[in-house]
Design a protein around this motif. Sequence first.
Motif, PDB file in Angstrom:
ATOM      1  N   LYS A   1     -27.674  26.090  -0.136  1.00 19.52           N
ATOM      2  CA  LYS A   1     -28.504  27.024   0.611  1.00 19.52           C
ATOM      3  C   LYS A   1     -28.121  28.449   0.250  1.00 19.52           C
ATOM      4  N   THR A   2     -29.071  29.370   0.451  1.00 20.21           N
ATOM      5  CA  THR A   2     -28.792  30.781   0.248  1.00 20.21           C
ATOM      6  C   THR A   2     -28.277  31.364   1.566  1.00 20.21           C
ATOM      7  N   ASN A   3     -27.747  32.558   1.508  1.00 20.69           N
ATOM      8  CA  ASN A   3     -27.229  33.211   2.709  1.00 20.69           C
ATOM      9  C   ASN A   3     -28.358  33.828   3.521  1.00 20.69           C
ATOM     10  N   SER A   4     -28.177  33.873   4.831  1.00 24.83           N
ATOM     11  CA  SER A   4     -29.121  34.589   5.680  1.00 24.83           C
ATOM     12  C   SER A   4     -28.688  36.048   5.727  1.00 24.83           C
ATOM     13  N   TYR A   5     -29.647  36.948   5.985  1.00 28.59           N
ATOM     14  CA  TYR A   5     -29.334  38.367   6.067  1.00 28.59           C
ATOM     15  C   TYR A   5     -30.364  39.066   6.938  1.00 28.59           C
ATOM     16  N   LYS A   6     -30.077  40.310   7.275  1.00 27.47           N
ATOM     17  CA  LYS A   6     -30.985  41.127   8.075  1.00 27.47           C
ATOM     18  C   LYS A   6     -31.593  42.190   7.182  1.00 27.47           C
ATOM     19  N   LYS A   7     -32.895  42.347   7.282  1.00 27.61           N
ATOM     20  CA  LYS A   7     -33.627  43.300   6.460  1.00 27.61           C
ATOM     21  C   LYS A   7     -34.218  44.380   7.361  1.00 27.61           C
ATOM     22  N   ALA A   8     -34.153  45.635   6.907  1.00 23.37           N
ATOM     23  CA  ALA A   8     -34.737  46.747   7.660  1.00 23.37           C
ATOM     24  C   ALA A   8     -35.736  47.473   6.777  1.00 23.37           C
TER      25      ALA A   8
ATOM     26  N   ILE B   1     -25.536  50.017   6.129  1.00 21.19           N
ATOM     27  CA  ILE B   1     -26.414  49.737   4.994  1.00 21.19           C
ATOM     28  C   ILE B   1     -25.608  49.017   3.927  1.00 21.19           C
ATOM     29  N   ILE B   2     -26.054  47.824   3.541  1.00 14.70           N
ATOM     30  CA  ILE B   2     -25.355  47.057   2.514  1.00 14.70           C
ATOM     31  C   ILE B   2     -25.905  47.404   1.139  1.00 14.70           C
ATOM     32  N   LYS B   3     -27.238  47.311   0.959  1.00 16.92           N
ATOM     33  CA  LYS B   3     -27.849  47.673  -0.312  1.00 16.92           C
ATOM     34  C   LYS B   3     -29.346  47.881  -0.118  1.00 16.92           C
ATOM     35  N   PRO B   4     -29.978  48.665  -0.985  1.00 21.63           N
ATOM     36  CA  PRO B   4     -31.433  48.824  -0.908  1.00 21.63           C
ATOM     37  C   PRO B   4     -32.134  47.610  -1.516  1.00 21.63           C
ATOM     38  N   ILE B   5     -33.345  47.357  -1.061  1.00 17.20           N
ATOM     39  CA  ILE B   5     -34.167  46.286  -1.613  1.00 17.20           C
ATOM     40  C   ILE B   5     -35.126  46.912  -2.616  1.00 17.20           C
ATOM     41  N   ILE B   6     -35.042  46.467  -3.866  1.00 18.44           N
ATOM     42  CA  ILE B   6     -35.906  47.020  -4.906  1.00 18.44           C
ATOM     43  C   ILE B   6     -36.743  45.873  -5.472  1.00 18.44           C
ATOM     44  N   THR B   7     -37.926  45.686  -4.910  1.00 20.66           N
ATOM     45  CA  THR B   7     -38.881  44.693  -5.390  1.00 20.66           C
ATOM     46  C   THR B   7     -40.219  45.392  -5.603  1.00 20.66           C
ATOM     47  N   GLU B   8     -41.158  44.687  -6.200  1.00 25.66           N
ATOM     48  CA  GLU B   8     -42.471  45.290  -6.434  1.00 25.66           C
ATOM     49  C   GLU B   8     -43.163  45.654  -5.126  1.00 25.66           C
ATOM     50  N   LYS B   9     -43.081  44.770  -4.148  1.00 24.95           N
ATOM     51  CA  LYS B   9     -43.763  45.000  -2.872  1.00 24.95           C
ATOM     52  C   LYS B   9     -43.177  46.202  -2.127  1.00 24.95           C
TER      53      LYS B   9
ATOM     54  N   PHE C   1     -34.026  47.952   3.137  1.00 28.58           N
ATOM     55  CA  PHE C   1     -32.580  47.869   3.008  1.00 28.58           C
ATOM     56  C   PHE C   1     -32.092  46.532   3.557  1.00 28.58           C
ATOM     57  N   VAL C   2     -31.046  45.999   2.938  1.00 27.64           N
ATOM     58  CA  VAL C   2     -30.302  44.899   3.542  1.00 27.64           C
ATOM     59  C   VAL C   2     -29.229  45.548   4.402  1.00 27.64           C
ATOM     60  N   VAL C   3     -29.186  45.184   5.680  1.00 25.81           N
ATOM     61  CA  VAL C   3     -28.277  45.835   6.621  1.00 25.81           C
ATOM     62  C   VAL C   3     -27.364  44.798   7.275  1.00 25.81           C
ATOM     63  N   ASP C   4     -26.357  45.293   7.980  1.00 23.86           N
ATOM     64  CA  ASP C   4     -25.433  44.430   8.704  1.00 23.86           C
ATOM     65  C   ASP C   4     -26.183  43.652   9.778  1.00 23.86           C
TER      66      ASP C   4
END
Length: 96
Positions: free
Chosen positions: A73-80, A4-12, A25-28
């Motif tokens: 460009k922005t970085n790509s990442y994996k979301k869980a 686990i890299i960090k939690p995603i905190i958005t309105e949705k 979460f943003v994950v490896d």
Amino acid sequence: MSIIIKPIITEKVTKDGELFNRFGFVVDKKANKVQIKKAVEAAYGVTVVEVNTMNVRPDRTTKYTKSGLIQGKTNSYKKAIVQVQEGETIDFYSNN
């Protein structure tokens, strides 16, 4: 390896947490669903029912400036998206 890299905190995602007990979460990038489930259960002490993953592609941008054309460009990442058992919750705002 930290899964686990960090939690995603958005309105949705916050609304999904309140209505359906789903948290993001943003994950490896190399982590699979079983590893993500074990990491969330160990870190937050909840029972995970379901894990959905997605690879987010990078966004490419072009800016027209005085000095010329700048591309980036922005970085790509994996979301869980993790669904926990009914009655349990994850509190990202506590200071523990």
